[in-house]
Every structure is written in C-alpha cells, then in structure tokens.
Scaffold this motif. Structure first.
Motif, PDB file in Angstrom:
ATOM      1  N   MET A   1      36.405  -9.509  -1.628  1.00  0.00           N
ATOM      2  CA  MET A   1      36.418  -8.858  -0.349  1.00  0.00           C
ATOM      3  C   MET A   1      35.555  -7.612  -0.417  1.00  0.00           C
ATOM      4  O   MET A   1      35.478  -6.966  -1.437  1.00  0.00           O
ATOM      5  N   ARG A   2      34.935  -7.295   0.698  1.00  0.00           N
ATOM      6  CA  ARG A   2      34.070  -6.120   0.774  1.00  0.00           C
ATOM      7  C   ARG A   2      34.687  -5.107   1.734  1.00  0.00           C
ATOM      8  O   ARG A   2      35.152  -5.462   2.810  1.00  0.00           O
ATOM      9  N   TYR A   3      34.675  -3.854   1.320  1.00  0.00           N
ATOM     10  CA  TYR A   3      35.215  -2.772   2.130  1.00  0.00           C
ATOM     11  C   TYR A   3      34.216  -1.627   2.127  1.00  0.00           C
ATOM     12  O   TYR A   3      33.728  -1.232   1.070  1.00  0.00           O
ATOM     13  N   GLU A   4      33.902  -1.114   3.295  1.00  0.00           N
ATOM     14  CA  GLU A   4      32.963   0.013   3.414  1.00  0.00           C
ATOM     15  C   GLU A   4      33.600   1.099   4.259  1.00  0.00           C
ATOM     16  O   GLU A   4      34.195   0.841   5.300  1.00  0.00           O
ATOM     17  N   ARG A   5      33.454   2.327   3.791  1.00  0.00           N
ATOM     18  CA  ARG A   5      34.037   3.468   4.505  1.00  0.00           C
ATOM     19  C   ARG A   5      33.078   4.638   4.423  1.00  0.00           C
ATOM     20  O   ARG A   5      32.503   4.915   3.380  1.00  0.00           O
ATOM     21  N   THR A   6      32.891   5.326   5.541  1.00  0.00           N
ATOM     22  CA  THR A   6      32.023   6.503   5.601  1.00  0.00           C
ATOM     23  C   THR A   6      32.796   7.656   6.213  1.00  0.00           C
ATOM     24  O   THR A   6      33.559   7.470   7.157  1.00  0.00           O
ATOM     25  N   THR A   7      32.593   8.838   5.663  1.00  0.00           N
ATOM     26  CA  THR A   7      33.179  10.039   6.239  1.00  0.00           C
ATOM     27  C   THR A   7      32.164  11.164   6.161  1.00  0.00           C
ATOM     28  O   THR A   7      31.235  11.120   5.342  1.00  0.00           O
ATOM     29  N   THR A   8      32.321  12.147   7.006  1.00  0.00           N
ATOM     30  CA  THR A   8      31.461  13.326   6.969  1.00  0.00           C
ATOM     31  C   THR A   8      32.287  14.500   6.477  1.00  0.00           C
ATOM     32  O   THR A   8      33.398  14.734   6.948  1.00  0.00           O
ATOM     33  N   GLU A  72      33.491  -3.938  -3.588  1.00  0.00           N
ATOM     34  CA  GLU A  72      33.735  -5.374  -3.574  1.00  0.00           C
ATOM     35  C   GLU A  72      34.796  -5.659  -4.629  1.00  0.00           C
ATOM     36  O   GLU A  72      34.662  -5.225  -5.775  1.00  0.00           O
ATOM     37  N   THR A  73      35.838  -6.366  -4.211  1.00  0.00           N
ATOM     38  CA  THR A  73      36.961  -6.615  -5.105  1.00  0.00           C
ATOM     39  C   THR A  73      37.617  -7.943  -4.769  1.00  0.00           C
ATOM     40  O   THR A  73      37.372  -8.505  -3.706  1.00  0.00           O
ATOM     41  N   GLY A  74      38.450  -8.383  -5.665  1.00  0.00           N
ATOM     42  CA  GLY A  74      39.212  -9.598  -5.413  1.00  0.00           C
ATOM     43  C   GLY A  74      40.282  -9.361  -4.367  1.00  0.00           C
ATOM     44  O   GLY A  74      40.679  -8.223  -4.103  1.00  0.00           O
ATOM     45  N   ALA A  75      40.775 -10.425  -3.776  1.00  0.00           N
ATOM     46  CA  ALA A  75      41.753 -10.316  -2.697  1.00  0.00           C
ATOM     47  C   ALA A  75      43.032  -9.606  -3.138  1.00  0.00           C
ATOM     48  O   ALA A  75      43.616  -8.842  -2.368  1.00  0.00           O
ATOM     49  N   LEU A  76      43.459  -9.817  -4.371  1.00  0.00           N
ATOM     50  CA  LEU A  76      44.695  -9.206  -4.845  1.00  0.00           C
ATOM     51  C   LEU A  76      44.593  -7.686  -4.945  1.00  0.00           C
ATOM     52  O   LEU A  76      45.571  -6.983  -4.729  1.00  0.00           O
TER      53      LEU A  76
END
Length: 94
Positions: A1-8, A72-76
């Motif tokens: 799974m891919r996760y993207e996060r942006t903050t200022t 990017e990581t596994g579902a678990l």
C-alpha cells in the motif's frame, strides 16, 4: 500500500527541518540514502520497519517549509505506518 502525506511547517529554513527529519530516520536505524542538496531522502526496510519511503523537504510559498513523506508498505503494517507519519508530521507542524 502507498501512503502520501504533506504538511507545511512554520520554520526558518528547509535545511534545518530536513536535518531534523533525517536525524529521526537515522535514529530508527533505517538504511537511508540522503541528498542534502535537493533535500530528499530514500529509505528501505530496517529493524522493526516493514516499509520503504521517500522524504521531500521544500520551501513553501509565501513562507514556511513543506514536508512530504511517501511510504510503501504491506497491508498489515499500513495503518501503523500511517499513524506514525501522521503523529510525526503533526509534531513538526507544532
């Protein structure tokens, strides 16, 4: 799974924020490749971490520093990775 996060972040310099975040990655003993000129870092799985990711730190307009983390990581491990990233970015944003 891919996760993207942006903050200022309201910070003086992007270099200082980048150095701090890279320091946190190194503290976790993750294998990190760092490009200080472009303020990017890439890491792979390490002890207790089943994920790989990228970090980008750029100047935000009109002021501040933009921090983007892509993992990017596994579902678990996905929910734990998202929670850790959210906590870390919230702490940076203060």
């Amino acid at each position: 799974m891919r996760y993207e996060r942006t903050t200022t972040v309201d910070a003086e310099t992007a270099d200082a924020v980048f150095a701090y975040v890279v320091g946190q990655l190194l503290r976790r003993e993750l294998p990190v490749e760092v490009d200080r000129d472009s303020r990017t870092a890439v890491w792979g799985p390490g002890p207790g971490a089943d994920c790989a990711g990228q970090l980008y730190v750029t100047d935000a307009r009109p002021r501040g520093v933009r921090v983007t983390v892509v993992v990017e990581t596994g579902a678990l491990a996905a929910s734990r990775a998202r929670a850790e990233i959210d906590r870390a970015l919230a702490a940076l944003a203060g």
